[in-house]
Design a protein around this motif. Structure first.
Motif, PDB file in Angstrom:
ATOM      1  N   ALA A   1     -15.775  -0.534   1.584  1.00 47.72           N
ATOM      2  CA  ALA A   1     -15.913   1.062   0.877  1.00 47.72           C
ATOM      3  C   ALA A   1     -16.990   1.270   0.151  1.00 47.72           C
ATOM      4  CB  ALA A   1     -14.601   1.359   0.359  1.00 47.72           C
TER       5      ALA A   1
ATOM      6  N   LYS B   1     -11.234  -1.933   1.075  1.00 39.59           N
ATOM      7  CA  LYS B   1     -10.956  -1.071  -0.163  1.00 39.59           C
ATOM      8  C   LYS B   1     -12.077  -1.429  -1.046  1.00 39.59           C
ATOM      9  CE  LYS B   1      -7.499   0.414  -3.448  1.00 39.59           C
ATOM     10  NZ  LYS B   1      -6.141   0.176  -3.764  1.00 39.59           N
ATOM     11  N   GLU B   2     -12.095  -2.687  -1.383  1.00 36.56           N
ATOM     12  CA  GLU B   2     -12.938  -3.173  -2.798  1.00 36.56           C
ATOM     13  C   GLU B   2     -14.384  -3.554  -2.086  1.00 36.56           C
ATOM     14  OE1 GLU B   2     -10.644  -6.261  -4.416  1.00 36.56           O
ATOM     15  OE2 GLU B   2      -9.036  -4.841  -4.912  1.00 36.56           O
TER      16      GLU B   2
ATOM     17  N   ASP C   1       0.947  -1.094   0.136  1.00 40.09           N
ATOM     18  CA  ASP C   1       0.067   0.123  -0.064  1.00 40.09           C
ATOM     19  C   ASP C   1       0.763   1.235   0.010  1.00 40.09           C
ATOM     20  OD1 ASP C   1      -1.878   2.039   0.644  1.00 40.09           O
ATOM     21  OD2 ASP C   1      -3.130   0.732   1.542  1.00 40.09           O
TER      22      ASP C   1
ATOM     23  N   GLN D   1      -7.156  -5.337   4.188  1.00 41.20           N
ATOM     24  CA  GLN D   1      -6.932  -4.208   3.508  1.00 41.20           C
ATOM     25  C   GLN D   1      -7.689  -4.105   2.238  1.00 41.20           C
ATOM     26  OE1 GLN D   1      -5.095  -1.688   5.017  1.00 41.20           O
ATOM     27  NE2 GLN D   1      -5.382  -0.072   3.795  1.00 41.20           N
ATOM     28  N   ARG D   2      -7.388  -5.134   1.379  1.00 42.91           N
ATOM     29  CA  ARG D   2      -7.963  -5.326   0.160  1.00 42.91           C
ATOM     30  C   ARG D   2      -9.626  -5.395   0.266  1.00 42.91           C
ATOM     31  NH1 ARG D   2      -6.890  -9.653  -4.781  1.00 42.91           N
ATOM     32  NH2 ARG D   2      -8.812  -8.746  -6.109  1.00 42.91           N
TER      33      ARG D   2
END
Lengths: 111, 167
Positions: B93, B89-90, A66, B85-86
């Motif tokens: 979010a 975000k995907e 990131d 995290q992914r």
């Protein structure tokens, strides 16, 4: 190994990063935190560090996916090897890290 | 067909309670302290040899590069990795309401392997297939392979039925 020699080894590894296509990127806190240059390749950010493991100093490659983490210097260690490797061995380590070639089955034990 | 695995308490287990794969060599065993459940390497290779795409779907925030590099030392390459995290975000979010920690069907994953009852319950609610692996089990590799093949048969039958309806 004295710090100057250690830093020269890190520079050497960073030159292999560039040789295999990684590019230096600017990060926010590099100077403030006293970090070395961050390199990016294929969306992954890499930085040379050193770390004391079981009382010995190892060269360590830290990485992050990131850009936000890379920007603030938050990375995870993904490779560690002794600083007294030959240039050829250091280049090999970079080739493994950047996936130029796979880790071999007989990857050395550095104990 | 895609199959995904949770990490903690599924592929990563404590050697105190489980049989594990050998640790990585020093000093890699210090930077990658997690230990793999015994059979993990053979299972993932077998699945990939049988044509399955093997993914990781973890709610942990370990970096993709960390997971990928650790498994490369065991000769394993995943076809995809979704970490916390992914997912955030995907998946999360784009939604105004809180969603479950894993939504494998949104990545077209046909079977997800997990130890968490909440994930299994979410599978029933949101319509994704799960298989539970948790306690030490000498037969876990065979069970996961059998379930993967069972689900693949179901998926193939469903595709064939849709084709028949269209003709």
């Amino acid at each position: 190994m004295e710090q100057k020699k250690l830093d020269r080894k890190k520079e050497s590894i960073e030159s292999y990063f560039v040789k295999y296509g990684a590019v230096p990127v600017e990060t926010k806190n590099q100077e403030k935190l006293g970090l070395r240059t961050t390199f990016e390749q294929g969306g992954v950010y890499y930085r040379m560090d050193e770390s004391e493991i079981d009382g010995r100093i190892f060269l360590v490659v830290s990485a992050a996916d990131d850009p936000k983490f890379a920007d603030v210097g938050v990375m995870e260690e993904v490779a560690a090897f002794p600083a007294d490797l030959t240039e050829e061995q250091l280049e090999k380590e970079v080739r493994y890290i950047l996936e130029v070639e796979p880790y071999p089955d007989d990857y050395p034990d550095y104990d | 067909m895609k199959i995904s695995f949770d990490l903690d308490d599924v592929l990563f287990v404590s050697p105190k309670d489980y049989e594990t794969e050998p640790p990585l060599r020093f000093p890699l065993n210090r930077i990658f302290p997690e230990r793999l459940r015994k059979g993990t390497i053979d299972l993932i290779r077998s699945l990939q040899d049988e044509g399955f795409e093997v993914w990781v779907y973890t709610s942990s925030f370990r970096a993709d590069v960390y997971i990928k590099t650790m498994f490369r030392h065991y000769g394993i390459r995943f076809d995809g990795i979704i970490n916390g995290q992914r997912h955030k975000k995907e998946i999360q979010a784009g939604s105004p309401k809180p969603l479950p920690q894993k939504m494998p069907h949104l990545y077209h994953i046909a079977l997800h392997i997990d130890d968490d009852d909440a994930v299994l319950a979410n599978g029933k609610q949101y319509g994704f297939r799960t298989f539970k692996v948790f306690e030490p089990d000498d037969q876990w590799v065979e069970k996961v392979l059998a379930e993967a093949n069972r689900v693949r048969s179901l998926e193939e039958r469903a595709v064939n039925r849709r084709k028949e309806k269209q003709t």
